[in-house]
Design a protein around this motif. Structure first.
Motif, PDB file in Angstrom:
ATOM      1  N   VAL A 107       0.854  -1.180   0.000  1.00  0.00           N
ATOM      2  CA  VAL A 107       0.000   0.000   0.000  1.00  0.00           C
ATOM      3  C   VAL A 107       0.896   1.238   0.000  1.00  0.00           C
ATOM      4  CG1 VAL A 107      -1.493   1.375   1.536  1.00  0.00           C
ATOM      5  CG2 VAL A 107      -1.968  -1.046   1.198  1.00  0.00           C
ATOM      6  N   VAL A 108       0.468   2.250  -0.729  1.00  0.00           N
ATOM      7  CA  VAL A 108       1.118   3.561  -0.630  1.00  0.00           C
ATOM      8  C   VAL A 108       0.046   4.586  -0.294  1.00  0.00           C
ATOM      9  CG1 VAL A 108       2.993   2.988  -2.228  1.00  0.00           C
ATOM     10  CG2 VAL A 108       0.923   4.083  -3.119  1.00  0.00           C
ATOM     11  N   CYS A 109       0.451   5.633   0.411  1.00  0.00           N
ATOM     12  CA  CYS A 109      -0.503   6.710   0.693  1.00  0.00           C
ATOM     13  C   CYS A 109       0.253   7.993   0.992  1.00  0.00           C
ATOM     14  CB  CYS A 109      -1.451   6.336   1.826  1.00  0.00           C
ATOM     15  SG  CYS A 109      -0.686   6.161   3.424  1.00  0.00           S
ATOM     16  N   ASP A 110      -0.463   9.084   0.876  1.00  0.00           N
ATOM     17  CA  ASP A 110       0.054  10.405   1.230  1.00  0.00           C
ATOM     18  C   ASP A 110      -1.169  11.278   1.488  1.00  0.00           C
ATOM     19  OD1 ASP A 110       1.189  12.890   1.550  1.00  0.00           O
ATOM     20  OD2 ASP A 110       2.484  12.738  -0.218  1.00  0.00           O
ATOM     21  N   VAL A 111      -1.403  11.567   2.757  1.00  0.00           N
ATOM     22  CA  VAL A 111      -2.583  12.355   3.114  1.00  0.00           C
ATOM     23  C   VAL A 111      -2.247  13.830   3.346  1.00  0.00           C
ATOM     24  CG1 VAL A 111      -3.873  10.380   3.995  1.00  0.00           C
ATOM     25  CG2 VAL A 111      -2.454  11.714   5.567  1.00  0.00           C
ATOM     26  N   ALA A 112      -1.060  14.259   2.921  1.00  0.00           N
ATOM     27  CA  ALA A 112      -0.688  15.678   2.995  1.00  0.00           C
ATOM     28  C   ALA A 112      -1.410  16.393   1.853  1.00  0.00           C
ATOM     29  CB  ALA A 112       0.820  15.844   2.891  1.00  0.00           C
TER      30      ALA A 112
ATOM     31  N   SER B 296      -9.951   1.695  17.567  1.00  0.00           N
ATOM     32  CA  SER B 296     -10.663   2.377  18.646  1.00  0.00           C
ATOM     33  C   SER B 296     -12.136   2.004  18.613  1.00  0.00           C
ATOM     34  CB  SER B 296     -10.516   3.898  18.493  1.00  0.00           C
ATOM     35  OG  SER B 296     -11.174   4.347  17.326  1.00  0.00           O
ATOM     36  N   ALA B 297     -12.780   2.144  19.755  1.00  0.00           N
ATOM     37  CA  ALA B 297     -14.229   1.945  19.809  1.00  0.00           C
ATOM     38  C   ALA B 297     -14.936   3.145  19.166  1.00  0.00           C
ATOM     39  CB  ALA B 297     -14.683   1.769  21.251  1.00  0.00           C
TER      40      ALA B 297
ATOM     41  N   PRO C 104     -13.553   2.786  12.315  1.00  0.00           N
ATOM     42  CA  PRO C 104     -12.910   3.190  13.568  1.00  0.00           C
ATOM     43  C   PRO C 104     -12.125   4.487  13.379  1.00  0.00           C
ATOM     44  CG  PRO C 104     -12.663   0.836  13.249  1.00  0.00           C
ATOM     45  CD  PRO C 104     -13.265   1.386  11.978  1.00  0.00           C
ATOM     46  N   ALA C 105     -12.190   5.357  14.380  1.00  0.00           N
ATOM     47  CA  ALA C 105     -11.558   6.672  14.276  1.00  0.00           C
ATOM     48  C   ALA C 105     -10.037   6.595  14.402  1.00  0.00           C
ATOM     49  CB  ALA C 105     -12.111   7.604  15.348  1.00  0.00           C
ATOM     50  N   ARG C 106      -9.542   5.556  15.071  1.00  0.00           N
ATOM     51  CA  ARG C 106      -8.099   5.427  15.289  1.00  0.00           C
ATOM     52  C   ARG C 106      -7.710   3.972  15.088  1.00  0.00           C
ATOM     53  NH1 ARG C 106      -8.449   8.063  19.137  1.00  0.00           N
ATOM     54  NH2 ARG C 106      -8.892   6.555  20.750  1.00  0.00           N
ATOM     55  N   VAL C 107      -6.589   3.754  14.431  1.00  0.00           N
ATOM     56  CA  VAL C 107      -6.090   2.399  14.210  1.00  0.00           C
ATOM     57  C   VAL C 107      -4.586   2.353  14.458  1.00  0.00           C
ATOM     58  CG1 VAL C 107      -7.843   1.736  12.510  1.00  0.00           C
ATOM     59  CG2 VAL C 107      -5.723   2.776  11.727  1.00  0.00           C
ATOM     60  N   THR C 108      -4.128   1.191  14.855  1.00  0.00           N
ATOM     61  CA  THR C 108      -2.698   0.924  14.954  1.00  0.00           C
ATOM     62  C   THR C 108      -2.371  -0.083  13.863  1.00  0.00           C
ATOM     63  OG1 THR C 108      -2.763   1.274  17.342  1.00  0.00           O
ATOM     64  CG2 THR C 108      -0.829   0.111  16.451  1.00  0.00           C
ATOM     65  N   VAL C 109      -1.385   0.265  13.034  1.00  0.00           N
ATOM     66  CA  VAL C 109      -1.022  -0.569  11.888  1.00  0.00           C
ATOM     67  C   VAL C 109       0.453  -0.939  11.992  1.00  0.00           C
ATOM     68  CG1 VAL C 109      -0.830  -0.668   9.365  1.00  0.00           C
ATOM     69  CG2 VAL C 109      -2.767   0.534  10.428  1.00  0.00           C
TER      70      VAL C 109
ATOM     71  N   PRO D  14      10.621  -3.226  10.264  1.00  0.00           N
ATOM     72  CA  PRO D  14       9.304  -3.225  10.911  1.00  0.00           C
ATOM     73  C   PRO D  14       8.961  -1.832  11.447  1.00  0.00           C
ATOM     74  CG  PRO D  14      10.743  -4.931  11.840  1.00  0.00           C
ATOM     75  CD  PRO D  14      11.584  -4.076  10.958  1.00  0.00           C
ATOM     76  N   GLN D  15       7.721  -1.441  11.246  1.00  0.00           N
ATOM     77  CA  GLN D  15       7.241  -0.140  11.706  1.00  0.00           C
ATOM     78  C   GLN D  15       5.853  -0.317  12.306  1.00  0.00           C
ATOM     79  OE1 GLN D  15       9.094   2.632  11.498  1.00  0.00           O
ATOM     80  NE2 GLN D  15      10.715   1.673  10.288  1.00  0.00           N
ATOM     81  N   GLU D  16       5.448   0.680  13.077  1.00  0.00           N
ATOM     82  CA  GLU D  16       4.091   0.714  13.607  1.00  0.00           C
ATOM     83  C   GLU D  16       3.650   2.160  13.629  1.00  0.00           C
ATOM     84  OE1 GLU D  16       2.745  -2.005  16.873  1.00  0.00           O
ATOM     85  OE2 GLU D  16       2.505  -0.099  17.951  1.00  0.00           O
ATOM     86  N   VAL D  17       2.424   2.404  13.218  1.00  0.00           N
ATOM     87  CA  VAL D  17       1.890   3.760  13.223  1.00  0.00           C
ATOM     88  C   VAL D  17       0.522   3.732  13.894  1.00  0.00           C
ATOM     89  CG1 VAL D  17       0.866   3.558  10.908  1.00  0.00           C
ATOM     90  CG2 VAL D  17       1.373   5.819  11.828  1.00  0.00           C
ATOM     91  N   VAL D  18       0.292   4.722  14.746  1.00  0.00           N
ATOM     92  CA  VAL D  18      -1.037   4.950  15.305  1.00  0.00           C
ATOM     93  C   VAL D  18      -1.614   6.106  14.502  1.00  0.00           C
ATOM     94  CG1 VAL D  18      -2.372   5.591  17.334  1.00  0.00           C
ATOM     95  CG2 VAL D  18      -0.332   4.146  17.592  1.00  0.00           C
ATOM     96  N   ALA D  19      -2.698   5.841  13.802  1.00  0.00           N
ATOM     97  CA  ALA D  19      -3.261   6.829  12.887  1.00  0.00           C
ATOM     98  C   ALA D  19      -4.666   7.212  13.314  1.00  0.00           C
ATOM     99  CB  ALA D  19      -3.285   6.256  11.471  1.00  0.00           C
ATOM    100  N   GLU D  20      -4.990   8.467  13.083  1.00  0.00           N
ATOM    101  CA  GLU D  20      -6.365   8.924  13.288  1.00  0.00           C
ATOM    102  C   GLU D  20      -6.707   9.895  12.172  1.00  0.00           C
ATOM    103  OE1 GLU D  20      -5.314  12.130  16.818  1.00  0.00           O
ATOM    104  OE2 GLU D  20      -6.178  10.213  17.349  1.00  0.00           O
ATOM    105  N   GLY D  21      -7.954  10.278  12.126  1.00  0.00           N
ATOM    106  CA  GLY D  21      -8.384  11.216  11.097  1.00  0.00           C
ATOM    107  C   GLY D  21      -8.302  10.611   9.707  1.00  0.00           C
ATOM    108  N   LEU D  22      -7.914  11.449   8.753  1.00  0.00           N
ATOM    109  CA  LEU D  22      -7.873  11.020   7.358  1.00  0.00           C
ATOM    110  C   LEU D  22      -6.900   9.867   7.145  1.00  0.00           C
ATOM    111  CD1 LEU D  22      -8.840  11.475   4.461  1.00  0.00           C
ATOM    112  CD2 LEU D  22      -7.052  13.225   4.226  1.00  0.00           C
ATOM    113  N   LEU D  23      -5.751   9.871   7.845  1.00  0.00           N
ATOM    114  CA  LEU D  23      -4.789   8.780   7.673  1.00  0.00           C
ATOM    115  C   LEU D  23      -5.385   7.449   8.126  1.00  0.00           C
ATOM    116  CD1 LEU D  23      -2.018   7.729   6.861  1.00  0.00           C
ATOM    117  CD2 LEU D  23      -1.183   8.371   9.146  1.00  0.00           C
ATOM    118  N   ALA D  24      -6.112   7.441   9.225  1.00  0.00           N
ATOM    119  CA  ALA D  24      -6.742   6.201   9.700  1.00  0.00           C
ATOM    120  C   ALA D  24      -7.735   5.679   8.668  1.00  0.00           C
ATOM    121  CB  ALA D  24      -7.448   6.435  11.038  1.00  0.00           C
ATOM    122  N   THR D  25      -8.530   6.568   8.119  1.00  0.00           N
ATOM    123  CA  THR D  25      -9.506   6.160   7.102  1.00  0.00           C
ATOM    124  C   THR D  25      -8.795   5.632   5.861  1.00  0.00           C
ATOM    125  OG1 THR D  25     -11.170   7.718   7.899  1.00  0.00           O
ATOM    126  CG2 THR D  25     -11.377   6.998   5.616  1.00  0.00           C
ATOM    127  N   CYS D  26      -7.779   6.349   5.412  1.00  0.00           N
ATOM    128  CA  CYS D  26      -7.042   5.943   4.212  1.00  0.00           C
ATOM    129  C   CYS D  26      -6.395   4.569   4.405  1.00  0.00           C
ATOM    130  CB  CYS D  26      -5.987   6.993   3.883  1.00  0.00           C
ATOM    131  SG  CYS D  26      -5.044   6.625   2.391  1.00  0.00           S
TER     132      CYS D  26
END
Length: 170
Positions: A59-64, A85-86, A108-113, A122-134
């Motif tokens: 997957v690639v993304c850029d929410v800027a 997130s709930a 969900p409004a927030r996800v950990t990927v 290996p990486q981990e990101v906690v995303a919310e807002g537009l990045l979480a949706t994307c």
């Protein structure tokens, strides 16, 4: 880098579960660069490998998306959502594989990927807002799920039939 054609619904590759990437090598990095170029030119904020006909978990993304924002491209190899997130959020979603159609989708409004970056680290990101949706939208693609699958059956069938009809006449 090369722009690649984007598959459009009802292409069957869009409904397949993508295969995991066993090693992040130059071929994977080249595909990711091609995908970013394709995504930016479309224009879009995310793209999954199946959308360009490659059934691999990339997957690639850029929410800027702000006009003066610096590009912030992300490459995620074998991404997996490990926590949600709930709390939910609703965003108007569209898809490069379902052009000119948008609809509100609740996720969900927030996800950990967890994922591997373009260097295989290996990486981990906690995303919310537009990045979480994307991220949720693009990871769905890796499992053969489209954003219209989150809509009512009636809306999903209507848009699917419209694209099937367009494909027959194309």
């Amino acid at each position: 880098m090369a722009k690649r054609p984007i598959l459009i619904l009802p292409d069957p590759i869009l409904r397949r579960v993508a295969a995991p990437v066993s090693v992040v090598d130059e071929e994977v990095r080249r595909l990711a660069k091609d995908m970013l170029e394709t995504m930016y030119e479309a224009p879009g904020i995310g793209l999954a490998a199946p959308q360009v006909g490659v059934s691999r978990r990339i997957v690639v993304c850029d929410v800027a998306v702000e006009e003066d924002a610096e590009p912030a491209p992300m490459v995620l190899v074998n991404p997996e959502i490990v926590a949600v997130s709930a709390e939910v959020a609703v965003y108007e979603e569209g898809c490069l594989s379902i052009p000119e159609y948008t609809e509100d989708v609740e996720r969900p409004a927030r996800v950990t990927v967890r994922y591997l970056d373009a260097d295989g680290a290996p990486q981990e990101v906690v995303a919310e807002g537009l990045l979480a949706t994307c991220l949720q939208h693009e990871i769905d693609h890796l499992d053969g799920v489209l954003f219209i699958d989150h809509l009512s059956r009636l809306k999903r069938e209507r848009i699917t039939k419209r694209f099937q009809k367009q494909a027959r006449f194309a």
